[in-house]
Scaffold this active site. Structure first.
Site, short mmCIF file in Angstrom:
data_model
loop_
_atom_site.label_atom_id
_atom_site.label_comp_id
_atom_site.label_asym_id
_atom_site.label_seq_id
_atom_site.Cartn_x
_atom_site.Cartn_y
_atom_site.Cartn_z
N PRO A 131 32.77 48.17 46.60
CG PRO A 131 34.63 49.72 46.52
CD PRO A 131 33.45 49.21 45.86
CB SER B 226 14.54 32.20 41.50
OG SER B 226 14.33 32.99 40.40
CB THR C 139 31.44 42.88 43.63
OG1 THR C 139 30.66 41.54 43.55
CG2 THR C 139 31.78 42.89 45.31
CD GLU D 290 27.48 34.75 39.51
OE1 GLU D 290 28.33 35.79 39.62
OE2 GLU D 290 26.48 34.68 39.11
N GLY D 291 26.74 35.10 45.12
CA GLY D 291 25.96 35.03 46.16
C GLY D 291 26.45 34.03 47.21
CB SER E 14 25.52 39.91 50.21
OG SER E 14 26.76 39.27 50.58
CB THR F 176 35.85 36.36 37.59
OG1 THR F 176 35.81 36.31 38.96
CG2 THR F 176 36.38 35.16 37.00
C1 FAD Z 1 37.68 35.58 43.71
C2 FAD Z 1 36.47 36.23 43.70
C3 FAD Z 1 35.89 36.60 42.48
C4 FAD Z 1 34.74 37.25 42.25
N1 FAD Z 1 34.23 37.41 41.04
C5 FAD Z 1 33.08 38.41 40.86
C6 FAD Z 1 32.84 38.80 39.72
O1 FAD Z 1 33.16 38.09 38.73
N2 FAD Z 1 31.86 39.92 39.59
C7 FAD Z 1 31.27 40.39 40.65
O2 FAD Z 1 30.44 41.15 40.58
N3 FAD Z 1 31.67 39.78 41.73
C8 FAD Z 1 32.53 39.05 42.00
N4 FAD Z 1 33.22 38.51 43.21
C9 FAD Z 1 32.42 39.29 44.37
C10 FAD Z 1 31.73 38.41 45.04
O3 FAD Z 1 30.53 38.16 44.63
C11 FAD Z 1 31.24 39.02 46.74
O4 FAD Z 1 32.41 38.79 47.36
C12 FAD Z 1 30.12 38.30 47.36
O5 FAD Z 1 28.95 38.54 46.66
C13 FAD Z 1 29.85 38.81 48.71
O6 FAD Z 1 30.01 40.16 48.94
P1 FAD Z 1 30.93 40.55 50.05
O7 FAD Z 1 32.31 40.24 49.87
O8 FAD Z 1 30.97 42.30 49.96
O9 FAD Z 1 30.60 40.17 51.52
P2 FAD Z 1 29.36 40.80 52.17
O10 FAD Z 1 28.13 40.90 51.36
O11 FAD Z 1 29.88 42.03 52.98
O12 FAD Z 1 29.06 39.88 53.30
C14 FAD Z 1 30.14 39.31 54.17
C15 FAD Z 1 29.54 38.03 54.90
O13 FAD Z 1 28.17 38.41 55.52
C16 FAD Z 1 27.26 37.61 55.04
N5 FAD Z 1 26.02 38.23 54.72
C17 FAD Z 1 25.65 39.29 54.14
N6 FAD Z 1 24.42 39.65 53.94
C18 FAD Z 1 23.83 38.67 54.81
C19 FAD Z 1 22.45 38.56 55.11
N7 FAD Z 1 21.30 39.33 54.77
N8 FAD Z 1 22.03 37.56 56.11
C20 FAD Z 1 23.21 36.80 56.57
N9 FAD Z 1 24.41 36.70 56.14
C21 FAD Z 1 24.52 37.88 55.50
C22 FAD Z 1 27.70 37.08 53.73
O14 FAD Z 1 27.35 35.85 53.48
C23 FAD Z 1 29.20 37.08 54.11
O15 FAD Z 1 29.52 35.87 54.83
C24 FAD Z 1 34.25 37.97 43.43
C25 FAD Z 1 34.68 37.36 44.73
C26 FAD Z 1 36.17 36.88 44.85
C27 FAD Z 1 36.59 36.78 46.06
#
Ligand code: FAD
Length: 403
Positions: free
Chosen positions: A138, A330, A136, A380-381, A142, A168
């Site tokens: 900034p 998958s 992930t 993880e999605g 997703s 994590t």
């Molecule tokens: C405590 C914690 C631990 C984590 N650990 C890890 C880690 O170890 N390694 C790592 O790489 N990441 C990690 N993450 C990151 C996590 O995987 C991401 O937060 C997650 O993938 C969502 O990305 P985002 O926060 O940028 O949200 P965004 O992608 O910006 O999404 C925001 C909202 O929009 C929705 N959305 C996005 N695209 C679509 C679409 N095409 N259609 C419909 N809805 C959509 C999403 O479901 C979400 O509800 C962690 C996050 C947290 C909070």
């Protein structure tokens, strides 16, 4: 045929994981929920125990490192392997505490990534390391194909530049599995994963996050500023193959999503059992042999939660079993994660409601579980992303057709 009972060979491991959850995790759950960012030092003893079991040839089945893609060397028969045992172990440990499971040394999600993508030489070289997973950014959550961190070959080293957030175990792990692109113009095919050691020049820990739940687990942000990585630490092949490359990196999720689903299943079971206890103490009879409609509203609701829980559990075991048997999983991995993530979040909140004030007090763990569980429907999605993957498969659409 798929038999979704716990295989008898895994029962001792499941019992052992349950004892760890009861005797080691639960007693320190609240302590590390309150002491966010403090390392749960009690886990060192557990890590030593797990190492001893590994050395003596036992399968611990305790954490993410167990999950791997296996070749189907069982002549097309039924194989109950490390993916299933790992998921079963995780369910038990997360019945104890999700944050502590995520803090267990050498059991990071990066370990699963290594198991999924590394060649034999690399798998041996990284054996015994604790690996966090850094995908992930900034601007890329997703949509992991949108990552901007770059990797440029300079002599015998890659030079990585970019920013990684929400890693994590980022502060505690020995290495990070970092996703970076070799060439942004070549799109997702150019994304590779790199094993980056804590002391690689240019890797800087920026900050630790404060969170709603899983506070025992550290979550870190990193800057990669001309971070130098020996070229043998690129996982798998450096070739950019437009048909295969990203699929290679994405394979990790087929292994890790059932594990996260297993975490949700474990936490959901904790909530249901606790609620059942409180309801029974309050004089509510719960009869599993009679329809919910003929019982009290509280009993009927608990039966409905049990049914949802069971569906999540079975989907999770199915996805792990398929990975053990080299069946493409998958969609099933997404089904398990979508179902377990949503069901567990819902179950936890409804249990809080059913328990009234006991669901909210810090003298009990239910309110903590309701906070801990939310992340399992997110990392993880997210729920929405899993549904997107499932919809694409059902409708026969590509990722370009359905975004
Ligand atoms: C405590 C914690 C631990 C984590 N650990 C890890 C880690 O170890 N390694 C790592 O790489 N990441 C990690 N993450 C990151 C996590 O995987 C991401 O937060 C997650 O993938 C969502 O990305 P985002 O926060 O940028 O949200 P965004 O992608 O910006 O999404 C925001 C909202 O929009 C929705 N959305 C996005 N695209 C679509 C679409 N095409 N259609 C419909 N809805 C959509 C999403 O479901 C979400 O509800 C962690 C996050 C947290 C909070």
């Amino acid at each position: 045929m798929i038999n979704l009972e716990i295989p008898s060979k895994f029962k001792p491991m499941v019992g052992q994981a349950h004892r760890v959850a009861t005797e080691m995790f639960r007693p320190i759950s609240r302590k590390y929920d309150l002491a966010e960012h403090e390392y749960p030092k009690e886990l060192d003893a557990l890590a030593a125990l797990l190492d001893g079991m590994d050395d003596s040839g036992g399968s611990t089945g305790a954490g993410a490192s167990g999950a791997s893609r296996t070749s189907n060397d069982n002549g097309g028969g039924n194989r109950n392997g490390t993916n299933l045992s790992t998921v079963l172990g995780i369910m038990e440990l997360c019945w104890g505490d999700v944050g502590l499971l995520l803090s267990m040394p050498r059991q990071g999600l990066g370990n699963s990534a290594i198991a999924a993508v590394a060649d034999a030489e690399q798998a041996e070289r990284y054996d015994g390391l604790w690996a966090g997973m850094a995908i992930t950014e900034p601007e890329a959550g997703s949509d992991s194909a949108a990552i901007r961190t770059t990797a440029e070959l300079d002599g015998d080293e890659y030079v990585l530049n970019g920013e990684k957030i929400y890693v994590t175990s980022g502060e505690r792990a020995d290495v990070l599995v970092v996703w970076a692109t070799l060439d942004r113009d070549q799109g997702r095919a150019a994304i590779k994963s790199f094993v980056v050691y804590r002391d690689n020049p240019g890797l800087k820990l920026d900050r630790l996050e404060h969170k709603l739940g899983i506070r025992a687990s550290d979550t870190a942000a990193f800057i990669l500023d001309d971070c130098r990585v020996p070229k043998e630490d690129l996982l798998g092949s450096p070739d950019i193959d437009t048909k295969k490359s990203f699929a290679g990196a994405m394979k990790t999720f087929d292994n890790t999503r059932p594990l996260v689903a297993g975490m949700a299943v474990g936490c959901a079971r904790a909530c249901i059992e606790e609620t059942e206890k409180h309801l029974e103490a309050a004089g509510v009879d719960i009869d599993y042999d009679r329809p919910g409609a003929t019982q009290s509203a509280a009993a009927a609701e608990l039966l409905a939660l049990q049914a949802d829980f069971e569906a999540a559990r079975l989907l999770t075991m199915q996805a792990a079993w398929m990975a053990d048997n080299s069946k493409p999983n998958s969609v099933e991995a997404s089904l398990s994660k979508a179902k377990a993530g949503r069901a567990a979040t819902d179950i936890a909140l409804r249990c809080v409601k059913l328990c009234g004030t006991l669901g909210l007090t810090e003298t009990e763990l239910l309110e903590k579980w309701a906070r801990d569980v939310k992340i399992l429907d997110l990392f993880e999605g997210t729920q929405q992303i899993q549904q997107l993957i499932i919809a694409r498969s059902l409708l026969g659409k590509s990722s370009a057709d359905l975004k």
